[in-house]
Design a protein around this motif. Structure first.
Motif, PDB file in Angstrom:
ATOM      1  N   LEU A   1      -5.850  -1.903   1.212  1.00 48.58           N
ATOM      2  CA  LEU A   1      -6.022  -3.096   2.048  1.00 48.58           C
ATOM      3  C   LEU A   1      -7.442  -3.639   1.978  1.00 48.58           C
ATOM      4  O   LEU A   1      -7.657  -4.856   1.816  1.00 48.58           O
ATOM      5  N   TRP A   2      -8.409  -2.759   2.072  1.00 47.11           N
ATOM      6  CA  TRP A   2      -9.792  -3.233   2.108  1.00 47.11           C
ATOM      7  C   TRP A   2     -10.309  -3.593   0.718  1.00 47.11           C
ATOM      8  O   TRP A   2     -11.197  -4.440   0.582  1.00 47.11           O
TER       9      TRP A   2
ATOM     10  N   ALA B   1      -6.022 -11.581 -10.792  1.00 43.54           N
ATOM     11  CA  ALA B   1      -4.589 -11.465 -10.496  1.00 43.54           C
ATOM     12  C   ALA B   1      -3.743 -11.843 -11.708  1.00 43.54           C
ATOM     13  O   ALA B   1      -2.716 -11.209 -11.984  1.00 43.54           O
ATOM     14  N   ASN B   2      -4.167 -12.861 -12.439  1.00 49.18           N
ATOM     15  CA  ASN B   2      -3.410 -13.290 -13.617  1.00 49.18           C
ATOM     16  C   ASN B   2      -3.271 -12.165 -14.638  1.00 49.18           C
ATOM     17  O   ASN B   2      -2.197 -11.931 -15.190  1.00 49.18           O
TER      18      ASN B   2
ATOM     19  N   PHE C   1       0.571  -3.182  -7.804  1.00 50.42           N
ATOM     20  CA  PHE C   1       0.752  -3.221  -6.357  1.00 50.42           C
ATOM     21  C   PHE C   1      -0.589  -3.277  -5.619  1.00 50.42           C
ATOM     22  O   PHE C   1      -0.681  -3.874  -4.548  1.00 50.42           O
ATOM     23  N   VAL C   2      -1.609  -2.670  -6.184  1.00 51.18           N
ATOM     24  CA  VAL C   2      -2.950  -2.846  -5.623  1.00 51.18           C
ATOM     25  C   VAL C   2      -3.361  -4.317  -5.724  1.00 51.18           C
ATOM     26  O   VAL C   2      -3.838  -4.930  -4.749  1.00 51.18           O
ATOM     27  N   SER C   3      -3.154  -4.902  -6.899  1.00 46.93           N
ATOM     28  CA  SER C   3      -3.521  -6.295  -7.129  1.00 46.93           C
ATOM     29  C   SER C   3      -2.629  -7.249  -6.339  1.00 46.93           C
ATOM     30  O   SER C   3      -3.070  -8.304  -5.884  1.00 46.93           O
TER      31      SER C   3
ATOM     32  N   GLY D   1       0.824  -1.206   0.000  1.00 49.13           N
ATOM     33  CA  GLY D   1       0.000   0.000   0.000  1.00 49.13           C
ATOM     34  C   GLY D   1       0.857   1.254   0.000  1.00 49.13           C
ATOM     35  O   GLY D   1       0.539   2.248  -0.670  1.00 49.13           O
ATOM     36  N   ASP D   2       1.966   1.200   0.738  1.00 51.22           N
ATOM     37  CA  ASP D   2       2.903   2.319   0.772  1.00 51.22           C
ATOM     38  C   ASP D   2       3.537   2.527  -0.601  1.00 51.22           C
ATOM     39  O   ASP D   2       3.789   3.668  -1.031  1.00 51.22           O
ATOM     40  N   ALA D   3       3.788   1.423  -1.336  1.00 52.36           N
ATOM     41  CA  ALA D   3       4.319   1.540  -2.695  1.00 52.36           C
ATOM     42  C   ALA D   3       3.319   2.247  -3.603  1.00 52.36           C
ATOM     43  O   ALA D   3       3.705   3.036  -4.472  1.00 52.36           O
ATOM     44  N   VAL D   4       2.034   1.983  -3.402  1.00 53.35           N
ATOM     45  CA  VAL D   4       0.991   2.673  -4.169  1.00 53.35           C
ATOM     46  C   VAL D   4       1.061   4.177  -3.905  1.00 53.35           C
ATOM     47  O   VAL D   4       0.940   4.993  -4.830  1.00 53.35           O
ATOM     48  N   VAL D   5       1.292   4.545  -2.649  1.00 49.21           N
ATOM     49  CA  VAL D   5       1.428   5.970  -2.304  1.00 49.21           C
ATOM     50  C   VAL D   5       2.616   6.587  -3.039  1.00 49.21           C
ATOM     51  O   VAL D   5       2.519   7.687  -3.606  1.00 49.21           O
TER      52      VAL D   5
END
Length: 488
Positions: free
Chosen positions: A146-147, A164-165, A303-305, A117-121
């Protein structure tokens, strides 16, 4: 001897196969492996070693990734159960070490979920310069990631895995573009932005850079994670296939992305963050910020996925601990409709959210995104390395305890497997030790780095011991309960 054998028999071995559907094929397992292990930000962080970065990668592949793949294949084929390392270590050493290994393999997943999540930021801040300047804003984005991962993880696994694939395939395309940027830079400029490749000494690791070997071990952790879902695999041949192809993709991916980044940016100016990678793409593609933003958007989506993949794959360790009554029994239940461990997924999402709130609260100043990210990653490395020492040691112990089963599925000559165990133990210990040695990034002083890292690792180990002790006390006092009925 009979009593020792009995304590190594796990309830989850009998119950889990009837509770969870078999839906994962070889491609799915390879995708999970790549999503967990190929964390592309490490290609940026390693480049401050200069040409020695490639030496570190090769050492990591030879001393950790390849031995880990062989040992994991052997253990996975011997005991293709839900929970991977938890099961293997209980078979080798008994219930305490089984739970401890499982906890040390599960808890890093919580920290990594916050770190992704921090990487997304960080990516958001590259795309929108000056965006999310306050800690609480960054924390809200991480909580949203996260949610979102929880929502997708509680759906049917086949549906979630299909999503995911697709995300990981686009991620692979983005990594190809990162390396291609290095080729284009060389064609256009005629020389590498990072020099020193013609000097032998620059290829040799030295005292000031050995801490980066811990970063390489971090980059290669997660070999066994797809086997957290051992009973959800359609065909056991997928175990060898995902370890073989996944390892190749990871090795090529890290070398290719490191090449693309180092050719475009001087190693001495590396910030160790994702922004270096996107800046390298911009430089390679003739200064096109648009190209950099496109790759950044793909990385953001990944990164979200990726958080989704971490959530559902690590939840299986929590699920097994619930079945074994080491943690609340509710964690060992599945939803009757989707047949996934919903409670386990929600609990670990709550825990990751708590870590996020603690790390991004008002008590920290703004601009700590990268600093917190790398501390979480360092803690992940040390804790996960502890579990990997147990994984590599398991190869000797299961050979002694289950000699016939060992020979039945043997994936390589026994001396080779034993050598892999020895080399892997040494690499895991070295990775943990050098991680403590000096900070990976300049935002941390050496003293603060060691203190906070010791606190995170020490508290994590104490929590594992405390949970096991409470469960043992409860087991001695409780009235025997009926064996859970598999949900069919």
């Amino acid at each position: 001897m009979a009593a020792r054998a009995d304590e190594r028999v796990m309830l989850s071995e009998r119950v889990a196969p009837g509770m969870l559907p078999r839906v994962l094929n070889s491609l799915d397992m390879t995708i999970i492996f790549v999503a967990i292990v190929l964390f592309i930000v490490n290609a940026s962080a390693i480049q401050r070693a200069g040409p020695a970065a490639y030496t570190f990668w090769i050492l990591g592949f030879l001393a950790f990734l390849i031995p880990g793949a062989l040992v994991t294949a052997q253990l996975g084929l011997m005991f293709p159960q839900e929970g991977s390392l938890y099961v293997w270590t209980q078979k080798a050493l008994g219930p305490f070490w089984g739970f401890f290994a499982g906890f040390c393999a599960w808890w890093p997943g919580i920290l990594v979920m916050a770190a992704t999540g921090d990487a997304v930021v960080s990516i958001w801040q590259f795309i929108d310069t000056g965006g999310l300047p306050k800690n609480w804003e960054q924390g809200l984005v991480i909580l949203a990631v996260l949610w979102f991962s929880a929502v997708l993880s509680v759906m049917r696994l086949r549906m979630t895995q299909n999503y995911a694939n697709v995300a990981v395939i686009f991620y692979g395309a983005a990594i190809f573009v990162i390396g291609l940027a290095g080729i284009l830079w060389l064609i256009g400029d005629g020389h590498s932005a990072t020099g020193g490749f013609g000097t032998f000494d620059n290829w040799v690791p030295h005292g000031g850079t050995w801490t980066l070997f811990g970063l390489v071990i971090l980059a290669l952790l997660g070999i066994e994670v797809p086997l957290n879902m051992g009973v959800e695999i359609v065909n056991m041949r997928s175990i060898k296939r995902y370890l073989f192809w996944g390892s190749i993709v990871v090795m090529v991916g890290y070398l290719w992305a490191t090449f693309g980044t180092m050719r475009n940016l001087p190693a001495s100016k590396s910030t160790g963050g994702l922004s270096d990678i996107f800046a390298a793409v911009q430089n390679g593609f003739w200064g096109s910020h648009t190209w950099a933003v496109i790759i950044a958007l793909v990385a953001l989506w990944f990164f979200v996925s990726n958080t989704v993949v971490y959530n559902y794959s690590f939840s299986r360790l929590l699920f097994v601990s619930g079945l074994e009554r080491r943690m609340p029994a509710a964690l060992g239940r599945v939803n009757e409709k989707t047949r996934v461990p919903v409670t386990a997924i929600l609990v670990q999402t709550i825990l990751a959210s708590a870590v996020t709130v603690a790390a991004f609260g008002p008590w920290f100043g703004s601009g700590n995104t990268s600093k917190i990210f790398w501390m979480l990653q360092a803690a992940v490395t040390v804790i996960w390395c502890i579990s990997m020492v147990l994984l590599f040691a398991d190869i000797y112990l299961v050979k002694r305890a289950f000699p016939e089963k060992f020979e039945e599925v043997r994936v390589a000559p026994t001396p080779v497997l034993f050598a892999c165990g020895l080399v892997g133990i040494g690499a895991s210990i070295l990775g943990a030790v050098v991680t403590f040695k000096t900070p990976w990034v300049t935002q941390w002083t050496t003293h603060s780095w060691r203190v906070w890292l010791a606190i995170l690792v020490g508290v994590s180990a104490l929590v594992a011991i405390a949970i096991y002790s409470v469960s043992e006390f409860t087991h001695r006092r409780e009235v025997p309960t009926p064996t859970p009925t598999p949900v069919g």
